[in-house]
Design a protein around this motif. Structure first.
Motif, PDB file in Angstrom:
ATOM      1  N   LEU A 234      14.565 -19.609  -5.699  1.00 16.15           N
ATOM      2  CA  LEU A 234      15.315 -18.497  -6.350  1.00 16.15           C
ATOM      3  C   LEU A 234      13.740 -17.523  -7.406  1.00 16.15           C
ATOM      4  CD1 LEU A 234      16.809 -16.125  -6.627  1.00 16.15           C
ATOM      5  CD2 LEU A 234      18.200 -16.452  -8.497  1.00 16.15           C
ATOM      6  N   ALA A 235      13.537 -16.667  -6.903  1.00 15.75           N
ATOM      7  CA  ALA A 235      12.540 -15.656  -7.644  1.00 15.75           C
ATOM      8  C   ALA A 235      13.200 -14.512  -7.941  1.00 15.75           C
ATOM      9  CB  ALA A 235      11.445 -15.146  -7.021  1.00 15.75           C
ATOM     10  N   ASN A 236      13.799 -14.115  -9.192  1.00 18.20           N
ATOM     11  CA  ASN A 236      13.898 -13.085  -9.562  1.00 18.20           C
ATOM     12  C   ASN A 236      13.646 -12.622 -11.211  1.00 18.20           C
ATOM     13  OD1 ASN A 236      17.441 -12.021 -11.270  1.00 18.20           O
ATOM     14  ND2 ASN A 236      15.825 -10.693  -9.912  1.00 18.20           N
ATOM     15  N   PRO A 237      12.121 -12.154 -11.122  1.00 16.67           N
ATOM     16  CA  PRO A 237      11.409 -11.225 -11.782  1.00 16.67           C
ATOM     17  C   PRO A 237      11.987  -9.459 -12.582  1.00 16.67           C
ATOM     18  CG  PRO A 237      10.138 -10.624 -10.073  1.00 16.67           C
ATOM     19  CD  PRO A 237      11.472 -11.750  -9.275  1.00 16.67           C
ATOM     20  N   HIS A 238      12.123  -9.956 -13.142  1.00 13.15           N
ATOM     21  CA  HIS A 238      12.623  -8.826 -14.715  1.00 13.15           C
ATOM     22  C   HIS A 238      11.486  -8.440 -14.817  1.00 13.15           C
ATOM     23  CE1 HIS A 238      16.674 -10.973 -14.773  1.00 13.15           C
ATOM     24  NE2 HIS A 238      16.490 -10.607 -13.843  1.00 13.15           N
ATOM     25  N   LEU A 239      11.161  -6.152 -13.924  1.00 12.58           N
ATOM     26  CA  LEU A 239       9.722  -5.679 -14.741  1.00 12.58           C
ATOM     27  C   LEU A 239      10.745  -4.380 -14.768  1.00 12.58           C
ATOM     28  CD1 LEU A 239       7.864  -7.593 -12.522  1.00 12.58           C
ATOM     29  CD2 LEU A 239       7.438  -8.089 -14.811  1.00 12.58           C
ATOM     30  N   PRO A 240       8.978  -4.026 -15.384  1.00 12.38           N
ATOM     31  CA  PRO A 240       9.494  -2.340 -15.173  1.00 12.38           C
ATOM     32  C   PRO A 240       9.394  -1.631 -13.851  1.00 12.38           C
ATOM     33  CG  PRO A 240       8.361  -2.727 -16.785  1.00 12.38           C
ATOM     34  CD  PRO A 240       7.813  -4.130 -16.209  1.00 12.38           C
ATOM     35  N   TRP A 241      10.162  -0.362 -13.613  1.00  3.95           N
ATOM     36  CA  TRP A 241      10.147  -0.120 -12.538  1.00  3.95           C
ATOM     37  C   TRP A 241       9.190   1.017 -11.983  1.00  3.95           C
ATOM     38  CZ3 TRP A 241      15.156   0.376  -9.448  1.00  3.95           C
ATOM     39  CH2 TRP A 241      15.684  -0.917  -8.918  1.00  3.95           C
ATOM     40  N   VAL A 242       8.402   1.140 -13.278  1.00  3.91           N
ATOM     41  CA  VAL A 242       7.394   2.655 -13.488  1.00  3.91           C
ATOM     42  C   VAL A 242       6.188   2.061 -14.318  1.00  3.91           C
ATOM     43  CG1 VAL A 242       8.991   4.370 -13.074  1.00  3.91           C
ATOM     44  CG2 VAL A 242       8.142   3.540 -15.401  1.00  3.91           C
ATOM     45  N   GLY A 243       4.715   2.289 -14.111  1.00  6.86           N
ATOM     46  CA  GLY A 243       3.709   1.652 -15.084  1.00  6.86           C
ATOM     47  C   GLY A 243       2.370   0.481 -13.845  1.00  6.86           C
ATOM     48  N   PRO A 244       2.340  -0.556 -14.982  1.00  3.81           N
ATOM     49  CA  PRO A 244       1.459  -0.790 -14.326  1.00  3.81           C
ATOM     50  C   PRO A 244       2.023  -2.485 -13.183  1.00  3.81           C
ATOM     51  CG  PRO A 244       0.884  -1.287 -16.583  1.00  3.81           C
ATOM     52  CD  PRO A 244       2.211   0.520 -15.885  1.00  3.81           C
ATOM     53  N   TYR A 245       2.876  -3.018 -13.912  1.00  5.58           N
ATOM     54  CA  TYR A 245       3.953  -3.838 -13.404  1.00  5.58           C
ATOM     55  C   TYR A 245       3.773  -4.015 -12.012  1.00  5.58           C
ATOM     56  CZ  TYR A 245       3.017  -6.246 -18.221  1.00  5.58           C
ATOM     57  OH  TYR A 245       2.447  -6.784 -19.316  1.00  5.58           O
ATOM     58  N   ARG A 246       4.419  -2.793 -10.956  1.00  5.02           N
ATOM     59  CA  ARG A 246       4.592  -2.190 -10.256  1.00  5.02           C
ATOM     60  C   ARG A 246       4.581  -3.526  -9.031  1.00  5.02           C
ATOM     61  NH1 ARG A 246       7.346   1.167  -7.513  1.00  5.02           N
ATOM     62  NH2 ARG A 246       7.711   1.808  -4.934  1.00  5.02           N
ATOM     63  N   LEU A 247       5.414  -4.447  -8.403  1.00  8.05           N
ATOM     64  CA  LEU A 247       5.111  -5.195  -7.626  1.00  8.05           C
ATOM     65  C   LEU A 247       4.945  -4.692  -5.540  1.00  8.05           C
ATOM     66  CD1 LEU A 247       7.354  -7.906  -8.508  1.00  8.05           C
ATOM     67  CD2 LEU A 247       5.038  -7.858  -8.818  1.00  8.05           C
ATOM     68  N   TYR A 248       3.995  -5.495  -5.333  1.00  9.48           N
ATOM     69  CA  TYR A 248       3.937  -4.765  -3.721  1.00  9.48           C
ATOM     70  C   TYR A 248       4.345  -6.047  -3.290  1.00  9.48           C
ATOM     71  CZ  TYR A 248       1.685  -2.790   0.441  1.00  9.48           C
ATOM     72  OH  TYR A 248       1.216  -2.189   1.386  1.00  9.48           O
ATOM     73  N   GLN A 249       5.384  -5.942  -2.154  1.00 16.47           N
ATOM     74  CA  GLN A 249       5.188  -7.579  -1.274  1.00 16.47           C
ATOM     75  C   GLN A 249       4.293  -6.971  -0.023  1.00 16.47           C
ATOM     76  OE1 GLN A 249       8.939  -7.739   0.328  1.00 16.47           O
ATOM     77  NE2 GLN A 249       8.716  -9.376   1.452  1.00 16.47           N
ATOM     78  N   LEU A 250       3.402  -8.355   0.640  1.00 18.69           N
ATOM     79  CA  LEU A 250       2.561  -8.747   1.542  1.00 18.69           C
ATOM     80  C   LEU A 250       3.139 -10.006   1.707  1.00 18.69           C
ATOM     81  CD1 LEU A 250      -0.829  -8.562   0.040  1.00 18.69           C
ATOM     82  CD2 LEU A 250       0.680  -8.882  -1.416  1.00 18.69           C
ATOM     83  N   HIS A 251       2.025  -9.658   3.452  1.00 16.12           N
ATOM     84  CA  HIS A 251       1.337 -10.958   3.983  1.00 16.12           C
ATOM     85  C   HIS A 251       0.133 -11.549   3.573  1.00 16.12           C
ATOM     86  CE1 HIS A 251       2.940 -14.389   7.356  1.00 16.12           C
ATOM     87  NE2 HIS A 251       2.230 -15.029   6.331  1.00 16.12           N
ATOM     88  N   LEU A 252      -0.349 -12.313   3.691  1.00 20.10           N
ATOM     89  CA  LEU A 252      -1.520 -13.090   3.777  1.00 20.10           C
ATOM     90  C   LEU A 252      -2.322 -14.132   4.593  1.00 20.10           C
ATOM     91  CD1 LEU A 252      -3.192 -12.169   0.176  1.00 20.10           C
ATOM     92  CD2 LEU A 252      -2.749 -10.375   2.153  1.00 20.10           C
ATOM     93  N   THR A 253      -2.814 -14.348   5.969  1.00 16.92           N
ATOM     94  CA  THR A 253      -2.992 -15.376   6.304  1.00 16.92           C
ATOM     95  C   THR A 253      -4.619 -15.271   7.001  1.00 16.92           C
ATOM     96  OG1 THR A 253      -0.708 -15.129   7.573  1.00 16.92           O
ATOM     97  CG2 THR A 253      -2.735 -16.293   8.740  1.00 16.92           C
ATOM     98  N   ILE A 254      -5.446 -16.580   6.846  1.00 19.44           N
ATOM     99  CA  ILE A 254      -6.328 -16.509   7.402  1.00 19.44           C
ATOM    100  C   ILE A 254      -5.927 -18.265   8.405  1.00 19.44           C
ATOM    101  CG2 ILE A 254      -9.083 -17.443   6.757  1.00 19.44           C
ATOM    102  CD1 ILE A 254      -9.124 -16.074   3.988  1.00 19.44           C
ATOM    103  N   PRO A 255      -5.679 -17.778   9.486  1.00 20.91           N
ATOM    104  CA  PRO A 255      -5.847 -18.570  10.504  1.00 20.91           C
ATOM    105  C   PRO A 255      -6.125 -20.279   9.534  1.00 20.91           C
ATOM    106  CG  PRO A 255      -6.233 -17.210  12.016  1.00 20.91           C
ATOM    107  CD  PRO A 255      -6.156 -17.060  10.272  1.00 20.91           C
ATOM    108  N   GLY A 256      -5.364 -21.144   9.340  1.00 22.21           N
ATOM    109  CA  GLY A 256      -6.001 -22.414   9.635  1.00 22.21           C
ATOM    110  C   GLY A 256      -6.808 -22.717   7.372  1.00 22.21           C
ATOM    111  N   GLU A 257      -6.617 -21.719   6.911  1.00 21.51           N
ATOM    112  CA  GLU A 257      -6.807 -21.784   5.456  1.00 21.51           C
ATOM    113  C   GLU A 257      -5.800 -21.113   4.845  1.00 21.51           C
ATOM    114  OE1 GLU A 257     -11.039 -20.649   2.427  1.00 21.51           O
ATOM    115  OE2 GLU A 257     -10.523 -20.356   5.160  1.00 21.51           O
TER     116      GLU A 257
END
Length: 768
Positions: A234-257
């Motif tokens: 379970l990941a549950n970071p508590h961070l500011p909702w404005v400013g430089p700590y904003r998070l972005y969700q993504l999925h990154l794939t290089i096949p086989g690596e």
């Protein structure tokens, strides 16, 4: 039909509808191109042949959603906030623009990032990390060039002169900014440090503060704690909702690596909290000392010189100049002379850390030379189990100020405080620690034998080596809710680490105690969620159950108190009618759900108790029972009834009903947000001001991820509560906020088949 054949046909169909060439099953597009597949809620899945292509797709996707936010970060890192927005304005995270610019310009003038870039790995970035950054910059710039500043969808920066293409140096400065602690509430104390009689201009209201906005909860569950006998996180970071700590969700794939899904800070081309097919991990803010001070003995008659081992040394001067916008739009130049020593830059607050004729203070950040963080997260993303993850941390020691918790598909859980910590052993502290006591370690800077030490297993001098830092592998569970490593698992307390890492045998916060209680209740099945043991649904339900430990411990006693005395006396000596408030608390179930009436009143009462220094606990803390004490409210203690009366009067004076519905008070851009404050003992932490001065949600739970690592692959449920996009015109600006309001989650799409099945799938091919 075989799955791989079906997937290939899907991509052929998609190619026909989007202009894409056919793609081999599970492989990157032909010709070295990049696929950006977006699934529900705008989550991008980037598929590329190499690290540069991967960075390109990530940078392009981030620009589509958050170009204005990242462009604003670039202005900060270029020390140009005062130039574009004026010196009196403040950064998104509340720092004065002039203070921010002077601090950042000084960092830029030192050339520290450029020097680190010139060093070979691991002290400098690896080739793969450089390629990720190079691609990310190119992807961002491609989107900006295609769209044009005048046509940007976000009105926050559409047509703005301060929007420009990024450089690779911008992104490396961003990585350095996120690693260093001196960007977290210290800028004014640094740029305001001036010799006696030369006070800095009013722009620098110097004070030091630890960042209260940064925290987290994390569970890593092993096979003995899960019904499926595998690992869960379970990941549950508590961070500011404005400013430089904003998070972005993504999925990154290089096949086989590489195949990693999760969340990254804006401007960072690698997932920082996430999972691959066999491993999941997260971070929590650490109690380890983020920086340390040196107390300087100044030379007689010269406050710009200091004494080390009886010899006088002059301070070094940094003349820092920034451009400042006038009200008429013209520019002025502001120059300030700042000072530094071998112990670091001078540091001053308005209290005990003042620069006098005899004493001054310098601050040293152990992360000042940490540009390893991108490589650290890249190596963790490629690890196959918790032991492999631990090995990457031993080698790179690149995690800045966070603990790491992880679990793998074999069912082993991991807690590690392997991070950047100043080499201040207990022996060194005993010899050299000096006052005043301000919450930071202060060493005697007049003695060379009080310098930070070095360990042979540390990646560079001045850091505690991995062998000194606490680590725990378990097959049941580990957790952290921002207290020290001591009770990562109460059955196996961690001890023996230096005090600079954290304390032992002290009272845990209400949120830590609740988090441990939630684990214990789930493992016995006493939480009402079904048979004992964690499953993915019960982990989700536990996370957003919105329990409130102080309410569970004290609400009934307070109701009894106000029922017995419906007109207690406030601090001004006059009685307050608390009957309506008493009824609100009596009817409240003690949880931070949207329909709760009495929850806002309780929060402000508990906050007032804390600010008044009132200890309400009937049973005090007992180190022999650290998870069960303190407990029970003793309402007869001096100050308890007074604090309650004053809280009720504050509501009455503001014209706010004492039974204010939580969902009507705690909102983000009009959307109700459940949860409660950390200091109340709430796991799903949220901060939103007070009833009389609501601010909207300013910080709290952000990217929440529950992952089960099954034999057939990861099963993930996530919620990025403020949404993927900071652009208010985007469909992904508040879509997840509304989802979270209903306690629903996004289903993770990790395999190619899962991505292809998403009914909202949109595919785009990019050619770098």
């Amino acid at each position: 039909m075989r799955l791989c054949t079906w997937w290939a046909l899907v991509l052929v169909v998609l190619a026909g509808s989007t202009g894409l060439a056919p793609v081999a099953a599970g492989g990157p597009p032909p010709g070295g191109g990049v696929l950006v597949r977006r699934t529900a809620y705008g989550v991008p899945h980037v598929l590329a042949a190499d690290h540069r292509g991967l960075g390109f797709g990530a940078g392009y996707a981030v620009a589509e959603d958050n170009l204005c936010l990242l462009a604003d970060i670039a202005v900060t890192l270029s020390a140009e906030r005062s130039r574009w927005f004026g010196a009196e304005a403040r950064t998104p995270d509340g720092v004065g623009n002039l203070d921010s610019d002077l601090h950042q310009q000084r960092v830029n003038q030192t050339g520290v990032v450029e020097r680190l870039l010139a060093r070979p790995a691991p002290l400098g970035p690896s080739g793969q990390a450089r390629e990720l950054v190079r691609g990310y910059v190119a992807g961002y710039n491609r989107y900006l060039a295609e769209t044009g500043v005048a046509n940007l969808p976000d009105p926050a920066c559409r047509g703005a002169a301060w929007v420009r293409p990024l450089t690779e140096l911008d992104l490396w400065r961003r990585a350095h900014q996120l690693a260093t602690s001196l960007d977290d509430g210290f800028q004014d104390a640094l740029v305001g440090a001036q010799p006696p009689g030369e006070a800095a201009p009013a722009a620098a209201g110097a004070s030091w503060r630890r960042p209260e906005d940064v925290g987290s909860n994390a569970y890593a569950l092993g096979r003995r704690a899960t019904v499926g006998g595998t690992g869960m996180v379970l990941a549950n970071p508590h961070l500011p909702w404005v400013g430089p700590y904003r998070l972005y969700q993504l999925h990154l794939t290089i096949p086989g690596e590489l195949n990693v899904s999760g969340a990254a800070f804006l401007g960072v081309p690698m997932v920082g909290i996430g999972h691959n097919d066999r491993l999941a991990w997260t971070h929590t803010a650490s109690t380890a000392a983020p920086v340390a001070l040196a107390r300087l003995t100044l030379a007689p008659g010269d406050p710009r010189a200091y004494v080390v081992d009886g010899r006088v040394r002059p301070m070094e001067r940094d003349d820092v100049t920034v451009a400042v916008r006038r009200p008429d739009g013209g520019l002025d130049r502001v120059t300030r002379t700042l000072y530094r020593t071998e112990h670091g830059p001078l540091f001053e607050d308005d209290g005990e850390l003042a620069w006098t004729d005899t004493t001054a203070y310098a601050v040293r950040d152990p992360n000042a030379t940490n540009l390893r963080v991108v490589d650290q997260w890249l190596a963790m993303a490629k690890a196959r189990d918790v032991h492999g993850l631990h090995a990457t941390q031993e080698r790179l020691l690149g995690v800045p100020v966070y603990n790491t918790l992880a679990a793998d598909a074999d069912g082993t859980a991991y807690f590690g405080a392997l991070q950047v910590v100043p080499h201040i052993t207990d022996e060194l502290a005993a010899r050299c620690a000096t006052g005043p006591r301000v919450g930071l370690t202060i060493l005697d800077g007049s003695r060379s034998d009080c310098a930070w030490g070095r360990d042979p297993d540390a990646v560079e001098p001045g850091l505690l080596g991995p062998a000194r830092l606490p680590v725990l592998f378990r097959h049941d569970h580990v957790s952290n809710m921002n207290n020290s490593p001591w009770l990562a698992n109460p059955a196996a307390p961690l001890t023996g680490y230096p005090a600079v890492v954290g304390d032992v045998g002290t009272q845990r916060s209400p949120r830590t105690r609740l988090g441990l209680d939630m684990i214990a209740d789930r493992l016995t099945g006493e939480d009402g969620l079904g048979p004992a043991g964690f499953t993915l649904p019960t982990l989700q339900a536990t996370t957003f159950g919105n329990r409130n430990l102080t309410a569970e411990q004290g609400r009934a006693a307070v109701v009894a108190m106000c029922a017995a005395d419906p007109a207690p006396v406030g601090s001004d000596g006059t009685p307050v009618d608390v009957r309506a408030a008493c009824a609100a608390l009596a009817g409240w179930d003690g949880r931070g759900d949207l329909d709760a009436r009495g929850a806002v009143l309780w929060r402000e009462f508990v906050d007032r108790l804390g600010r008044s220094g009132v200890d309400p606990w009937r049973v005090p803390f007992d180190p022999a029972d650290p998870t069960g004490t303190p407990r029970g409210f003793d309402t007869a203690r001096p100050g308890v009834s007074t604090a309650f009366a004053d809280t009720v009067r504050a509501f009455q004076t503001a014209g706010v009903p004492v039974d204010l519905r939580l969902g009507d008070f705690q909102r983000h851009e009009g959307v109700p947000v459940h949860g409660c404050a950390s200091f109340e003992g709430c796991f799903n932490a949220v901060s939103a001001g007070t009833a009389s001065r609501p601010t909207g949600v300013t910080r709290g739970s952000t990217f929440v991820m529950a992952v089960e690592l099954t034999p057939s692959g990861p099963r993930a449920r996530t919620i990025l509560i403020y949404g993927q996009s900071g652009d208010p015109t985007s469909p992904h600006h508040l879509d997840q906020t509304r989802l979270h309001s209903a306690k629903q989650w996004v289903v993770g799409r990790f395999t190619e088949a899962e991505i292809a099945r998403d009914p909202e799938l949109v595919v785009r091919r990019l050619t770098p």
